[in-house]
Design a protein around this motif. Sequence first.
Motif, mmCIF file in Angstrom:
data_model
loop_
_atom_site.group_PDB
_atom_site.id
_atom_site.type_symbol
_atom_site.label_atom_id
_atom_site.label_comp_id
_atom_site.label_asym_id
_atom_site.label_seq_id
_atom_site.Cartn_x
_atom_site.Cartn_y
_atom_site.Cartn_z
ATOM 1 N N ARG A 1 -12.845 -6.739 -20.438
ATOM 2 C CA ARG A 1 -11.809 -5.718 -20.585
ATOM 3 C C ARG A 1 -11.678 -4.896 -19.300
ATOM 4 N N HIS B 1 -9.927 -6.830 -16.515
ATOM 5 C CA HIS B 1 -8.491 -6.837 -16.770
ATOM 6 C C HIS B 1 -7.861 -5.496 -16.422
ATOM 7 N N GLU B 2 -8.500 -4.412 -16.829
ATOM 8 C CA GLU B 2 -7.960 -3.081 -16.568
ATOM 9 C C GLU B 2 -7.973 -2.738 -15.085
ATOM 10 N N PRO C 1 -6.330 -10.838 -12.530
ATOM 11 C CA PRO C 1 -5.921 -11.860 -13.495
ATOM 12 C C PRO C 1 -7.131 -12.612 -14.040
ATOM 13 N N ILE C 2 -7.067 -12.944 -15.305
ATOM 14 C CA ILE C 2 -8.151 -13.679 -15.962
ATOM 15 C C ILE C 2 -7.729 -15.132 -16.143
ATOM 16 N N VAL D 1 -9.829 -14.785 -25.245
ATOM 17 C CA VAL D 1 -9.404 -13.845 -24.200
ATOM 18 C C VAL D 1 -8.288 -12.950 -24.712
ATOM 19 N N GLU D 2 -7.322 -13.542 -25.405
ATOM 20 C CA GLU D 2 -6.211 -12.756 -25.953
ATOM 21 C C GLU D 2 -6.716 -11.731 -26.966
ATOM 22 N N ILE E 1 -8.300 -8.848 -24.549
ATOM 23 C CA ILE E 1 -7.461 -8.084 -23.604
ATOM 24 C C ILE E 1 -5.979 -8.084 -23.968
ATOM 25 N N GLU F 1 -3.862 -10.576 -23.767
ATOM 26 C CA GLU F 1 -3.071 -11.523 -22.969
ATOM 27 C C GLU F 1 -3.790 -12.863 -22.895
ATOM 28 N N PRO G 1 -4.616 -16.327 -20.706
ATOM 29 C CA PRO G 1 -4.709 -16.688 -19.288
ATOM 30 C C PRO G 1 -3.505 -17.481 -18.804
#
Length: 295
Positions: free
Chosen positions: A138, A141-142, A146-147, A176-177, A180, A182, A184
């Motif tokens: 997290r 991402h913040e 980009p992940i 991942v979604e 965060i 979103e 990848p």
Amino acid sequence: MKRLIFLLIFALALSACSANEAEEPDDSASENTNQQTEEEMEHKDEREEEEEPAKDEESEIEVDAEAANEPQYYVAEDASVVPLEEDIDENVVLLTIDDAPAEYALEMAETLQELEAGAIFFVNGHFLDTPEEEEALRQLHEMGFPIGNHTYNHPLIPDLPEEEQKEEIVSLNDRVEEIIGERPKFFRAPNGMNTDYSEQVVVDEGMILMNWTYGYDYFEPYMDADKLAEAMISGEGPEVDVDYSLLKPGANLLMHDREWTNEALERIVNGLRDSGYEIVDPHLIQTLDEASEKE
């Protein structure tokens, strides 16, 4: 009696004249009012003229901001980053960090942030099992990185049945979604090994398939910060039979979440810049969705 009537008529006549004089407008007051109105209109026009350029400048800033977010590069078949237009700087390199977030990803991200350098962090699902690991992702991402998808369990994809290949890729996107919000946009297979089927799954998931140009931190002779920094900056790895430079415009540089890489990272970034290369912002790389919109 006649004299009394005459006096009354004379008094009425004087009264009528006084009334008419009171009703007549004051020309000087009217002129002052007109002059005031004209001055107010002039000031209003001046204010409007002053405000218009400010609106234009604001509009230009908005347009520039939109232009700054437009894709400028795409990922070629050899994994290099290539400008979409001739006037875009080609002397750039892309930084990528695999096997995150293990132990050093956040430290590496902080170093990159201080240096104003971007990178893609390719994550594995088995590093997202605990609340602490979720929080690390997290934070990455913040921080604006980009992940990317590096599969859930880091297997060799060609060794798996097709159903498991898909599960390794899609389940990590889901994870991942979940963390965060979103999915990848980039995928890198462990050891860079894919199958025709896995490549199609990647496309179906809306991700860019990405390999790399060179990297040395997974070779034992370069599990040392000093040697690794020299190899990444020069592009040469003589101790693994790469006695020529792989550094070139658009090079896609592979690194990992490792202690020696973390220690060498600042020197690598500064050394590449001293060699005439800029670190490309991954957000300027055209995604699959963006490429489809332009077709």
